[in-house]
Design a protein around this motif. Structure first.
Motif: not given
Length: 225
Positions: A17-18, A20-22, A24-26
């Motif tokens: 989970k930590p 996922e933001q990275f 999704r960004e690319k």
């Protein structure tokens, strides 16, 4: 040693989970209301190999690249037209066909396209490895791939620009354009003619690529402008 306890999907999801933001960004997705270009460029092929080949061997390589491109057209079911010259391949994909485009995800398209092209070219080179330079290429037949959207009104101009690049490459090498064979002067234009992808070496600079009225593919309107 302590026995490993069972790892559940819940355990994995909490661990990932930590990040996922990275991810999704690319994980960029291309537009569905425009076409998609997949442009393949051989990594170091021209400088390291093609520039050293005899014309007859270069023709064999060109046929290998053509076969690779036709296989790519069949693999990417959304392909509408393609073009090949030197060590480059351009495919036009239908942006709306998200299922066959791996949901228009750039990283997915680029990585799969590059791997597929490299494997298919390797297989063809293997058949022709009695030619020394083609055998030498087997260990480095890699493609860099660019992937981007293209509006419909620019399709014709885009492929004519690729044709212009093909012609220019002969002048860059200080060759006699008129003495070259058609495959070297004009590359290969690949269109779908049921039930297969067909190629032709033709100067289409004064013709027009148009979408067929009966289906989704592009064809060459041979009437000159």
């Amino acid at each position: 040693m302590e026995q490993q306890k069972k790892i559940s999907q819940y355990d994995y999801q909490n661990a990932i989970k930590p990040f996922e933001q990275f991810i999704r960004e690319k994980d960029i997705r291309l537009r569905t209301d425009e076409y998609i270009i997949l442009h393949f460029d051989g990594v170091g092929m021209t400088k390291k190999y093609l520039s050293r080949m005899a014309s007859s061997d270069k023709k064999v390589f060109a046929e290998c690249l053509l076969k690779t491109a036709q296989t790519l057209c069949s693999h990417f079911k959304s392909t509408r037209i393609a073009y090949v010259y030197n060590d480059e391949i351009s495919l036009l994909l239908e942006g709306q066909d998200v299922v066959n485009n791996y949901h228009n995800r750039v990283q997915k398209l680029v990585s799969i396209a590059s791997a597929k092209a490299s494997i298919e070219l390797f297989k063809c080179l293997k058949i022709n490895e009695h030619i020394a330079l083609l055998k030498e290429m087997e260990s480095s037949c890699l493609f860099a791939v660019k992937c981007y959207n293209l509006p419909q009104h620019l399709v014709n101009d885009y492929f004519k620009a690729r044709l212009l690049s093909c012609k220019k490459s002969i002048f860059d090498r200080k060759g006699n354009f008129e003495e070259k064979e058609s495959w070297e002067k004009f590359g290969y234009l690949i269109t779908y003619q049921s039930p297969a992808w067909k190629d032709e070496c033709i100067d289409f600079s004064r013709m027009k690529l148009t979408k067929k009225p009966q289906d989704e593919y592009y064809s060459l309107n041979r009437k000159t402008n």
